[in-house]
Design an enzyme around this catalytic site. Structure first.
Site, PDB file in Angstrom:
ATOM      1  N   SER A 295       6.353  -9.764  -9.157  1.00  0.00           N
ATOM      2  CA  SER A 295       5.899  -8.939  -8.035  1.00  0.00           C
ATOM      3  C   SER A 295       6.314  -7.500  -8.276  1.00  0.00           C
ATOM      4  CB  SER A 295       6.512  -9.436  -6.725  1.00  0.00           C
ATOM      5  OG  SER A 295       7.842  -8.955  -6.569  1.00  0.00           O
ATOM      6  N   ASP A 296       5.642  -6.568  -7.614  1.00  0.00           N
ATOM      7  CA  ASP A 296       6.179  -5.213  -7.590  1.00  0.00           C
ATOM      8  C   ASP A 296       7.326  -5.191  -6.591  1.00  0.00           C
ATOM      9  OD1 ASP A 296       6.528  -2.528  -8.119  1.00  0.00           O
ATOM     10  OD2 ASP A 296       4.400  -2.059  -8.005  1.00  0.00           O
ATOM     11  N   TRP A 297       8.046  -4.095  -6.572  1.00  0.00           N
ATOM     12  CA  TRP A 297       9.295  -4.003  -5.800  1.00  0.00           C
ATOM     13  C   TRP A 297       9.045  -4.346  -4.321  1.00  0.00           C
ATOM     14  CZ3 TRP A 297      14.117  -1.641  -7.543  1.00  0.00           C
ATOM     15  CH2 TRP A 297      15.085  -1.553  -6.538  1.00  0.00           C
ATOM     16  N   GLY A 298       9.573  -5.495  -3.906  1.00  0.00           N
ATOM     17  CA  GLY A 298       9.507  -5.878  -2.503  1.00  0.00           C
ATOM     18  C   GLY A 298       8.137  -6.275  -2.004  1.00  0.00           C
ATOM     19  N   SER A 299       7.147  -6.412  -2.912  1.00  0.00           N
ATOM     20  CA  SER A 299       5.772  -6.597  -2.435  1.00  0.00           C
ATOM     21  C   SER A 299       5.545  -7.963  -1.791  1.00  0.00           C
ATOM     22  CB  SER A 299       4.772  -6.386  -3.582  1.00  0.00           C
ATOM     23  OG  SER A 299       4.868  -7.395  -4.565  1.00  0.00           O
TER      24      SER A 299
END
Length: 754
Positions: A295-299
C-alpha cells in the site's frame, strides 16, 4: 544450506523429516550426506507451515523507522514488536549500522524471519541525479539505467533492500507536483523509461549486493488526479486506463519489477487500495504478477476517509480481499486482520498468498542465508565515496538539459568571456539543486551554478553575482544591484525557477507561473540590452510567457542534483552540446491545462491558431503550447531527408521499416533524438492525432549523414477496441518523423490490409 531450518531447530521447534533422518544415513554409509538444495518455493512452504496467524500478519505489517515521509504513528514499542515477529518490513531506516542493529532485533523472534528495509531512493542515494522528469528529458535509456544502478549500488551498501521507485505514472497536468517524479505525458516513452529504471535498480538478478528491489508506483492512474491536486479523485474511462496509464506498469512488470505500490486515488468509485479490478483482475490475474503489492503510506486506513470503508477493520477486509499484500503505516492489518480471519470474514488462503509473496522476496534476496548481507559498513563507505558516481551524475545531468531557445546564437558562451553577471535567486543555491525526494540533503555536497562557472572559467573571468530577488515574495529591493551587475557584464546568466520544495508530493500549484518577482526581474535585466541566457530550474513545466518571448536564450535545467553547477557550465560554454527533448508539453498559461500532444481531433478541430470561429479553440489565447512535447534544440542543425517505406501496403501481422537520412548540417558534433509518430486516420474508436511509437538518439559529426531505420510491427498499429481487446483494423495510417511532436520533417501514408 537450509539456514532457515537451522534457526527453527535451534529455537526448539519442529524439524523436518529430511533433516531428522540425514544423520542416520550418513552413519550407515560412512559418507557425508549431500542433500539436494530445496527450491525457494519449497523453503517458503516450509517456513509458512511453521507460522502462527499473528506471525503471518506481522509479515504484512510495515512501519516507518527513523524518519517519516507521511503522518506516522507514534509507537514506542517497535523494538518489542520486532522481537515478537510482528513487523515484516520497515522504511526510512538508513545506514549499514542502523539496519544491522534492527535486523538483529528481528532475529530474536521465534522464527527469526529477517526484515526488509525500504526507502524512497527516487533519484539517487548519496549521489543525487537529476529529478526523474529531468532525466526523462535526456531520452537516453542507457543513462537512466546507469543512474538507477548507481543509486541501487549506494542504497544497497547502506542496508537497503528495496526502493519505492520508479514512479511510472503518466501525468498530463503540470499543476500536479509529482510530475517531477515521473517520465512525463507519453505512455510509449514512459514505458521505455520504466523498463530502463527497473533494470537499473534490480540488475541481472535479485540478491546481488549492488541491486535493490524496484517498486512500480502508483497502481494506477494516480497521475490523472482531477485539477492536478494531489491525492484527488480520478475519473477516467477504461479505454484511457488501458491505453494511457497502464502501459508503463506492464512494461515495468515485463522488466521484472519485484514489487508494485497501489495509489491513493479512487478509480471508478473505488479506492485503488481496495480495488480488486486493478489488483486481482489485472495485476495478479491477467498479468500474473508474482511479486509484492504494498500500500502507499496509510492508504488502507484512508479508505475510511474516502467513504468506502466503515472503519479500520472494514478497510483491512477490503484491502486484503482486493489484493493489497503489505500495509504501510496504517496499522489496519496489525490491528484487525487476525480477527477477520478467525471470524471467517477473510479466508486464510488470502493471507497465506500475501505472506508467500513477502517470504519469496526475502529468500530471493538471500536474507534467510545471510540477514546482514546488505549491512556492510566497509562496503557502504566505499560505495558512498566512489568518485566515479559523481562523474556519471555529471554526465546524466548534462544530458537532461533542454535548450528551448537560442536566438542569435547567444549560446554557447565564448570560453574567453571576461565579464559574466550571474543574476537570480538560484545562482548560488546548493540545496535547491537537490530537488524534491532526495535522500541526501547535505548542501555542502552540491555544486552551485556559481561554483560550476568558477570551476569552468577559472581566474580568467570575472563573475559578478546579484541575487536580484527571492524565489517567493514581492520585494524588488535587489533589482538595482542586479541591473548594475548586468550593465557591467558582457553577458548575463539568469538563474531562476522554483525552490526544491515547490514541486513534489503534496506540492500541487494552481498557479504554475515563474514564482515571485522573478519575471519582473527578468524584464528589468533584459531592458539593459545585454545578451541574456536564462537557466530555468524547476520540477515541472512552468509558464513564463514574458521570458519565453523576450529572452534570446533559454535552457531548462530542472533540478540536476549533485553535479548541477558543473553540468550547466559544461553546456553554457559548449563543452557539451545539449540534446535534451521535453517529455511534457509546456503550456502558455495554466488555462490551457491539461495540454498534451496526443490529443483527439474533435468534430470541429482548429486548423491553426487563428482559426477560432466555431472551432475547438480559445478566443483569448492560441491553442498551441509554448513548447511542444519532444521539443529541444542543439548548437548544430539537423536535416531530415529521403524517407522510404519498405512497404506502402502492409498485411495484418507483417513488419515493415521506415528509413530516412539524418545529416548534421552544422559546424559542431551533436546528438539528435529522431522521433517516430503514427496516426490511425479512421478507426472504430477515435485515435489521437499523433502517437509516439519510436525514437532513436543519434550522435553525428559535422557534415556526417546516417541512415536511420524504424521498424513498425503489429503492436505499433494496434489499439483497444470498445471491448478493450487489443486489435488492429485495416485502414490508412500517416507515418511522421521529426525532431518534435510539432516539428514533423517527413511524412508518408501507408495502408494496413487484412
Amino acid at each position: 544450506m537450509f539456514s532457515c531450518f537451522r534457526r527453527v531447530v535451534a529455537a526448539g521447534l519442529v524439524a523436518s523429516t529430511t533433516l531428522a533422518v540425514a544423520p542416520a544415513y550418513a552413519q550407515k554409509s560412512k559418507k557425508k550426506a549431500v542433500l539436494p538444495r530445496k527450491t525457494i518455493e519449497q523453503r517458503v512452504d516450509s517456513v509458512l507451515a511453521l507460522m502462527t496467524l499473528d506471525e503471518k500478519v506481522g509479515q504484512l505489517n510495515q512501519y516507518t523507522g527513523d524518519a517519516a515521509t507521511g503522518p506516522a504513528f507514534n509507537d514506542p514499542n517497535k523494538v518489542e514488536q520486532l522481537r515478537t515477529g510482528r513487523i515484516g518490513s520497515m522504511l526510512n531506516v538508513k545506514g549499514a549500522q542502523r539496519t544491522r542493529e534492527l535486523q538483529a532485533e528481528a532475529l530474536k523472534s521465534r522464527l527469526k524471519i529477517p526484515l526488509l528495509f525500504g526507502l524512497d531512493v527516487v533519484h539517487g542515494y548519496q549521489t543525487t541525479f537529476p529529478i526523474p522528469l529531468g532525466e526523462a528529458a535526456s531520452w537516453d535509456l542507457e543513462a537512466m539505467r546507469q543512474s538507477a544502478h548507481v543509486a541501487a549500488t549506494e542504497a544497497a551498501a547502506a542496508g537497503q533492500h528495496w526502493t519505492f521507485a520508479p514512479m511510472v505514472d503518466i501525468a498530463r497536468d503540470p499543476r500536479w507536483g509529482r510530475v517531477m517524479e515521473g517520465a512525463g505525458e507519453d505512455p510509449y516513452l514512459g514505458s521505455e523509461i520504466a523498463k530502463a529504471r527497473v533494470l537499473g535498480f534490480q540488475g541481472e538478478k535479485l540478491g546481488a549486493t549492488d541491486a535493490v528491489m524496484a517498486c512500480a508506483k502508483h497502481f494506477a492512474a494516480y497521475g490523472a488526479a482531477q485539477a492536478g491536486r494531489d491525492y484527488n479523485t480520478v475519473d477516467i474511462s477504461r479505454r484511457a486506463l488501458w491505453e494511457t496509464y497502464l502501459p508503463p506498469f506492464k512494461a515495468a512488470l515485463d522488466a521484472g519489477a519485484a514489487t508494485f505500490m497501489n495509489s491513493f486515488n479512487e478509480l471508478d468509485g473505488i479506492p485503488a487500495t481496495g480495488n480488486a479490478y486493478l489488483q486481482r483482475d489485472i495485476l495478479k490475474g491477467r498479468w500474473n504478477f508474482p511479486g509484492i503489492v504494498v500500500s502507499d503510506w496509510g492508504s488502507i486506513g484512508e479508505m475510511v476517509a474516502h467513504g468506502y470503508a466503515k472503519d479500520g477493520a472494514d478497510a483491512a477486509l477490503k484491502a486484503i480481499t482486493a489484493g493489497s499484500d503489505i500495509d504501510m503505516e496504517s496499522r489496519a492489518y496489525s490491528s484487525h486482520l487476525d480477527q477477520l480471519v478467525q471470524s471467517g470474514q477473510v479466508k486464510q488462503t488470502l493471507v497465506d498468498d500475501a505472506v508467500r509473496r513477502v517470504l519469496r522476496k526475502k529468500f530471493e534476496l538471500g536474507l534467510f542465508d545471510n540477514p546482514y548481507k546488505f549491512s556492510d559498513v566497509k562496503r557502504e563507505k566505499a560505495a558512498l565515496n566512489n568518485p566515479q558516481h559523481r562523474q556519471i551524475a555529471r554526465d546524466v545531468a548534462r544530458k537532461s538539459i533542454v535548450l528551448l531557445k537560442n536566438e542569435g546564437n547567444v549560446l554557447p558562451l565564448a570560453k574567453s568571456a571576461k565579464n559574466i553577471a550571474l543574476i537570480g535567486p538560484l545562482g548560488k543555491s546548493k540545496l535547491d539543486m537537490a530537488g524534491f525526494w532526495s535522500v541526501n540533503y547535505d548542501s555542502t555536497t552540491y555544486v552551485s551554478v556559481y561554483e560550476g562557472l568558477q570551476n569552468k572559467l577559472g581566474k580568467q573571468a570575472t563573475i559578478r553575482y546579484a541575487k536580484g530577488c527571492g524565489i517567493k515574495g514581492e520585494s524588488q529591493a535587489g533589482f538595482a544591484e542586479a541591473v548594475q551587475a548586468a550593465k557591467a557584464a558582457d553577458v548575463v546568466v539568469m538563474a531562476v525557477g522554483e525552490a526544491y520544495n515547490m514541486s513534489g508530493e503534496a506540492k500541487s500549484r494552481a498557479d504554475i507561473n515563474l514564482p515571485g518577482q522573478q519575471e519582473e526581474l527578468m524584464e528589468a535585466v533584459l531592458a539593459t540590452g545585454k545578451p541574456v541566457v536564462v537557466l530555468m530550474m524547476a520540477g515541472r513545466p512552468l509558464t513564463f510567457a514574458y521570458t519565453a518571448e523576450h529572452a534570446p536564450a533559454i535552457l531548462y535545467t530542472w533540478w540536476l542534483g549533485t553535479e548541477a553547477g558543473n553540468a550547466i557550465a559544461d553546456v553554457l560554454v559548449g563543452d557539451y552540446n545539449p540534446a535534451g527533448k521535453l517529455p511534457m508539453t509546456f503550456p502558455r498559461s495554466v488555462g490551457q491545462v491539461p495540454l498534451y500532444y496526443a490529443a483527439k481531433s474533435t468534430g470541429r478541430p482548429s486548423q491553426n491558431d487563428k482559426d477560432t470561429n466555431y472551432r475547438s479553440a480559445y478566443i483569448d489565447q492560441v491553442n498551441s503550447p509554448q513548447y511542444a512535447f519532444g521539443h529541444g534544440l542543439s548548437y548544430t542543425q539537423f536535416e531530415y531527408s529521403n524517407l522510404k517505406l519498405s512497404k506502402n501496403e502492409v498485411g495484418d501481422g507483417e513488419t515493415f521499416t521506415a528509413s530516412f537520412t539524418l545529416t548534421n548540417k552544422g559546424k559542431v558534433a551533436g546528438e539528435e533524438v529522431a522521433q517516430l509518430y503514427l496516426h490511425d486516420l479512421f478507426a472504430s474508436a477515435t485515435r489521437p492525432v499523433k502517437e509516439l511509437k519510436g525514437f532513436q538518439k543519434v550522435m553525428l559529426k559535422p557534415g556526417e549523414s546516417r541512415t536511420i531505420t524504424f521498424t513498425i510491427d503489429k503492436d505499433k498499429l494496434s489499439f483497444y477496441n470498445n471491448d478493450l481487446q487489443w486489435i488492429t483494423e485495416p485502414g490508412e495510417f500517416n507515418l511522421m518523423i521529426g525532431s518534435a511532436s510539432d516539428a514533423i520533417r517527413l511524412e508518408q501514408k501507408f495502408t494496413l490490409v487484412k
